[in-house]
Design a protein around this motif. Structure first.
Motif, PDB file in Angstrom:
ATOM      1  N   VAL A  45       0.836  -1.203   0.000  1.00 48.87           N
ATOM      2  CA  VAL A  45       0.000   0.000   0.000  1.00 48.87           C
ATOM      3  C   VAL A  45       0.871   1.253   0.000  1.00 48.87           C
ATOM      4  N   GLU A  46       1.855   1.285   0.889  1.00 50.91           N
ATOM      5  CA  GLU A  46       2.708   2.467   0.979  1.00 50.91           C
ATOM      6  C   GLU A  46       3.546   2.662  -0.281  1.00 50.91           C
ATOM      7  N   PHE A  47       4.015   1.551  -0.863  1.00 52.24           N
ATOM      8  CA  PHE A  47       4.784   1.660  -2.106  1.00 52.24           C
ATOM      9  C   PHE A  47       3.900   2.176  -3.237  1.00 52.24           C
ATOM     10  N   GLY A  48       2.646   1.696  -3.277  1.00 50.05           N
ATOM     11  CA  GLY A  48       1.724   2.179  -4.296  1.00 50.05           C
ATOM     12  C   GLY A  48       1.451   3.664  -4.154  1.00 50.05           C
ATOM     13  N   LYS A  49       1.245   4.121  -2.917  1.00 45.61           N
ATOM     14  CA  LYS A  49       1.006   5.552  -2.697  1.00 45.61           C
ATOM     15  C   LYS A  49       2.215   6.380  -3.132  1.00 45.61           C
ATOM     16  N   ALA A  50       3.413   5.907  -2.748  1.00 43.54           N
ATOM     17  CA  ALA A  50       4.624   6.654  -3.095  1.00 43.54           C
ATOM     18  C   ALA A  50       4.842   6.685  -4.603  1.00 43.54           C
ATOM     19  N   SER A  51       4.580   5.568  -5.280  1.00 42.40           N
ATOM     20  CA  SER A  51       4.791   5.534  -6.729  1.00 42.40           C
ATOM     21  C   SER A  51       3.778   6.409  -7.461  1.00 42.40           C
ATOM     22  N   GLN A  52       2.540   6.422  -6.991  1.00 45.25           N
ATOM     23  CA  GLN A  52       1.535   7.285  -7.618  1.00 45.25           C
ATOM     24  C   GLN A  52       1.866   8.758  -7.411  1.00 45.25           C
ATOM     25  N   ALA A  53       2.413   9.076  -6.231  1.00 47.79           N
ATOM     26  CA  ALA A  53       2.789  10.461  -5.942  1.00 47.79           C
ATOM     27  C   ALA A  53       4.149  10.822  -6.525  1.00 47.79           C
ATOM     28  N   ARG A  54       4.799   9.845  -7.192  1.00 42.54           N
ATOM     29  CA  ARG A  54       6.133  10.049  -7.738  1.00 42.54           C
ATOM     30  C   ARG A  54       7.115  10.509  -6.657  1.00 42.54           C
ATOM     31  N   ASP A  55       6.932   9.928  -5.451  1.00 43.65           N
ATOM     32  CA  ASP A  55       7.809  10.221  -4.323  1.00 43.65           C
ATOM     33  C   ASP A  55       8.974   9.233  -4.370  1.00 43.65           C
ATOM     34  N   SER A  56      10.073   9.641  -4.944  1.00 40.06           N
ATOM     35  CA  SER A  56      11.190   8.726  -5.147  1.00 40.06           C
ATOM     36  C   SER A  56      11.804   8.258  -3.825  1.00 40.06           C
ATOM     37  N   ALA A  57      11.806   9.124  -2.820  1.00 33.73           N
ATOM     38  CA  ALA A  57      12.403   8.756  -1.526  1.00 33.73           C
ATOM     39  C   ALA A  57      11.619   7.623  -0.876  1.00 33.73           C
ATOM     40  N   ASN A  58      10.286   7.786  -0.777  1.00 37.60           N
ATOM     41  CA  ASN A  58       9.476   6.737  -0.168  1.00 37.60           C
ATOM     42  C   ASN A  58       9.395   5.497  -1.049  1.00 37.60           C
ATOM     43  N   THR A  59       9.443   5.691  -2.360  1.00 36.45           N
ATOM     44  CA  THR A  59       9.441   4.535  -3.256  1.00 36.45           C
ATOM     45  C   THR A  59      10.654   3.670  -2.988  1.00 36.45           C
ATOM     46  N   SER A  60      11.826   4.284  -2.912  1.00 33.84           N
ATOM     47  CA  SER A  60      13.042   3.535  -2.615  1.00 33.84           C
ATOM     48  C   SER A  60      13.019   2.996  -1.191  1.00 33.84           C
ATOM     49  N   ARG A  61      12.422   3.756  -0.266  1.00 31.24           N
ATOM     50  CA  ARG A  61      12.366   3.338   1.142  1.00 31.24           C
ATOM     51  C   ARG A  61      11.634   2.013   1.306  1.00 31.24           C
ATOM     52  N   PHE A  62      10.451   1.901   0.704  1.00 32.54           N
ATOM     53  CA  PHE A  62       9.673   0.680   0.882  1.00 32.54           C
ATOM     54  C   PHE A  62      10.144  -0.433  -0.056  1.00 32.54           C
ATOM     55  N   PHE A  63      10.708  -0.042  -1.195  1.00 31.51           N
ATOM     56  CA  PHE A  63      11.184  -1.058  -2.131  1.00 31.51           C
ATOM     57  C   PHE A  63      12.281  -1.916  -1.511  1.00 31.51           C
ATOM     58  N   LYS A  64      13.180  -1.303  -0.734  1.00 28.70           N
ATOM     59  CA  LYS A  64      14.294  -2.047  -0.168  1.00 28.70           C
ATOM     60  C   LYS A  64      13.896  -2.867   1.059  1.00 28.70           C
ATOM     61  N   LEU A  65      12.655  -2.682   1.549  1.00 33.66           N
ATOM     62  CA  LEU A  65      12.223  -3.447   2.723  1.00 33.66           C
ATOM     63  C   LEU A  65      11.661  -4.819   2.357  1.00 33.66           C
ATOM     64  N   PHE A  66      11.188  -4.980   1.134  1.00 33.23           N
ATOM     65  CA  PHE A  66      10.570  -6.253   0.740  1.00 33.23           C
ATOM     66  C   PHE A  66      11.512  -7.443   0.907  1.00 33.23           C
ATOM     67  N   PRO A  67      12.736  -7.406   0.351  1.00 40.08           N
ATOM     68  CA  PRO A  67      13.573  -8.622   0.431  1.00 40.08           C
ATOM     69  C   PRO A  67      14.039  -8.954   1.834  1.00 40.08           C
ATOM     70  N   ALA A  68      14.107  -7.959   2.726  1.00 37.43           N
ATOM     71  CA  ALA A  68      14.607  -8.217   4.077  1.00 37.43           C
ATOM     72  C   ALA A  68      13.693  -9.152   4.851  1.00 37.43           C
ATOM     73  N   ILE A  69      12.402  -9.211   4.498  1.00 32.22           N
ATOM     74  CA  ILE A  69      11.462 -10.083   5.211  1.00 32.22           C
ATOM     75  C   ILE A  69      10.977 -11.214   4.299  1.00 32.22           C
ATOM     76  N   GLY A  70      11.751 -11.503   3.261  1.00 32.38           N
ATOM     77  CA  GLY A  70      11.452 -12.667   2.441  1.00 32.38           C
ATOM     78  C   GLY A  70      10.417 -12.476   1.353  1.00 32.38           C
ATOM     79  N   TRP A  71      10.085 -11.219   1.017  1.00 29.60           N
ATOM     80  CA  TRP A  71       9.085 -10.965  -0.039  1.00 29.60           C
ATOM     81  C   TRP A  71       9.778 -10.359  -1.258  1.00 29.60           C
ATOM     82  N   GLU A  72      10.839 -10.996  -1.690  1.00 27.86           N
ATOM     83  CA  GLU A  72      11.606 -10.480  -2.827  1.00 27.86           C
ATOM     84  C   GLU A  72      10.783 -10.473  -4.109  1.00 27.86           C
ATOM     85  N   LYS A  73      10.117 -11.591  -4.395  1.00 24.28           N
ATOM     86  CA  LYS A  73       9.322 -11.683  -5.621  1.00 24.28           C
ATOM     87  C   LYS A  73       8.222 -10.640  -5.629  1.00 24.28           C
ATOM     88  N   GLU A  74       7.539 -10.493  -4.499  1.00 32.17           N
ATOM     89  CA  GLU A  74       6.453  -9.515  -4.415  1.00 32.17           C
ATOM     90  C   GLU A  74       6.984  -8.092  -4.561  1.00 32.17           C
TER      91      GLU A  74
END
Length: 591
Positions: A184-213
């Protein structure tokens, strides 16, 4: 020692009746006596060493008995020591086993304690909406071995009043909850073209095992960037409109790959950009499909292909067939219009070839490069997991003859659509265009003032042929080059060399020889025929030289290296070089 003769060999004394016999027997007895005496002497002489050896052996008996006694005493001592060592070793092994069990139990207790603390901290971080901290605690909990998480000890110790479920279920629920939140947060950041938050949430996925997602969410983000690109201004009737539109699409994707590839590699590991590119290529297939359909309709390509189905080139057919033909020379499409369309098709296919080359080079570099470590927001355990995931394929799988990036690009719809453009439009239209140019060159052929005497046909044909080959190489397609070189070879052999050969035969044909006048007219006719024949021979010779020069110039130019993949350069040069056999064809006509 000589052995005495057996008694049986001696004669009995009773049989000795004569003096010679008695003397002979006596001599034998004396010889036997001498032999026995010698044997007895030797036996007596050899007895003393034996006696000496026996004496020495008798002297060693006390020493041997003493050594035997010492050995028995040593064996008794060592046997007792060995029994003691065996008893002590057994107790040490038992102690080691107990220490190992204590250590395992201690480590299990520490792991369960770590799991319990991590789940509690994870729950608190989620409530506080501290997503980075929650990610770290989740990664800590995931670092605990699964057999401990699902073990009876953890299931009896870890659950609390706030977290009553078994630890495996609690951890899975937390991971799924974080996944929903991150999406949800990544979608909001990408729609708002917020590059900081987009990168922030993007790098959190693989740390908890959701790399594919995470890669799927990122793929959707970059696809939206492609869809939101600025449209190309201009009219679709412009010859550059569709090429510019396709170029804009490929450039936007190339820019995304160039800018976003380091981000993906940093947080997900080398080679992970391939899945993002696959999603981009799916969007590319959709856009290119619509673009080609619009182009086909705008340029009326089906009608153009139908118009060239039954071509008529009067200069390329024998005179008898030419007179009987009922088709007008003005019928058929305009060669200038076909030339524009061919340039457009080659431009479309060439843009795809350049884009394909860019993707192959970039993804190949990524596939071969070493993995990069993420920044401090991801734990060391996750870095190890990412590195292992990256290294596993190259360390356990044999190297394939076809790399994954090549397989991905070759399986795209764009490649199929470009191949369809080549086979449906480019090759048939280019064949028709080249034949029409050669036909016109024959029809407007005129003597040239240069020496040796020749016509304008070779210069006209090879000027256009140079443009045709140059346009062919801009497609960047090895298959297209292979097929077109065969087509060009056949056309030049039939429509250039074949027509010149026919003109030479017509000069001295029986029908031409029948037209006779007076001697002066015959001499003039003979001189004109001889000059015409020489001109045709010169045209063939010049065509052979032009062909050889053209192919050598093409091979020496950087056009092939610029438009083709490194692996396609050698096959392309080979196909182009195959047209040099036309020089042999031209020379064979001269002979």
């Amino acid at each position: 020692m000589a052995n005495p003769s057996p008694p049986e060999t001696r004669l009995s004394a009773r049989t000795l009746t004569t003096l010679p016999a008695i003397l002979t027997s006596l001599s034998e007895i004396e010889a036997l006596e001498s032999s026995l005496s010698s044997s007895l002497s030797n036996l007596v002489a050899s007895q003393q060493p034996i006696i000496d050896s026996l004496t020495r052996l008798q002297s060693l008996v006390p020493h041997v008995e003493e050594l035997t006694l010492d050995a028995n005493l040593l064996a008794d001592k060592v046997g007792g020591t060995a029994q003691t060592a065996q008893r002590v070793g057994g107790k040490v092994r038992v102690l080691d086993e107990e220490m190992r069990r204590v250590k395992d139990a201690s480590e299990r207790v520490a792991a369960v304690t770590e799991l319990k603390l991590s789940l509690a901290d994870l729950h608190s971080s989620i409530e506080a909406q501290d997503w980075e901290t929650a990610t770290r605690h989740c990664a800590r909990a995931m670092a605990v071995p699964p057999e401990i998480i699902k073990g009876p000890f953890a299931e009896s110790v870890v659950p609390t009043a706030d977290l009553p479920l078994p630890p495996s279920e609690t951890l899975q629920e937390a991971r799924e909850k974080l996944l929903r939140i991150f999406r949800v947060e990544f979608g909001k950041a990408s729609q708002a073209r917020d590059s900081a938050n987009t990168s922030r949430f993007f790098k959190l996925f693989p740390a908890i095992g959701w790399e594919k997602e995470g890669l799927e969410a990122y793929s959707g983000f970059v696809v939206d960037l492609v869809r939101g690109r600025a449209t190309v201004s201009g009219k679709s009737s412009s010859p550059l409109y569709y090429i510019t539109t396709l170029t804009s699409l490929f450039e936007s994707i190339a820019l995304i790959v160039d800018q976003h590839q380091p981000v993906v590699e940093k947080y997900y590991g080398s080679g992970k950009m391939l899945s993002v590119v696959a999603r981009l290529l799916q969007e590319c297939d959709r856009v290119v499909g619509g673009l080609i359909e619009s182009w086909e309709e705008e340029r009326q390509m089906q009608r153009k292909v139908q118009d060239i189905q039954n071509p008529y080139f009067p200069a390329l057919v024998p005179q008898t067939q030419r007179r009987g033909a009922q088709v007008s020379e003005d019928d058929g499409p305009d060669p200038r219009e076909i030339d524009k369309v061919l340039t457009e098709v080659a431009g479309l296919v060439g843009r795809w070839a350049l884009f394909r080359r860019f993707l192959t080079d970039r993804l190949k570099e990524e596939h071969e490069s070493a993995p990069q470590s993420p920044d401090g927001t991801v734990t060391e355990d996750e870095v190890d997991k990412t590195t292992e995931a990256k290294l596993e394929p190259t360390s356990t799988e044999p190297e394939s003859s076809t790399s994954p990036e090549v397989e991905l690009i070759e399986s795209t719809g764009c490649r199929s659509m470009m191949a369809q453009l080549i086979s449906t439009y480019y090759i048939p239209l280019e064949k028709w265009y080249l034949r029409s140019v050669i036909d016109k060159a024959h029809r407007v052929s005129a003597p040239d003032s240069s020496e040796p005497p020749q016509t304008t046909t070779p210069d006209d044909v090879f000027y256009i042929l140079k443009l045709v080959i140059s346009r062919l190489l801009t497609t960047g397609s090895v298959d297209c080059v292979e097929r077109m070189t065969q087509v060009i070879t056949g056309i030049l052999e039939k429509d250039l060399a074949g027509v010149i050969r026919r003109k030479m035969e017509d000069i001295y044909s029986p029908s031409a020889q029948n037209a006779r006048g007076n001697a002066a007219q015959r001499e003039k006719t003979e001189r004109e025929n001889r000059n015409a024949f020489i001109i045709q021979l010169n045209d063939l010779d010049i065509s052979s030289a032009h062909m050889e020069t053209l192919i050598k110039n093409v091979l020496a130019s950087p056009q092939i290296q610029q438009n083709f993949l490194e692996t396609d350069v050698a096959p392309t040069q080979e196909h182009v070089s195959s047209m040099l056999k036309l020089t042999t064809k031209f020379q064979s006509v001269l002979k």
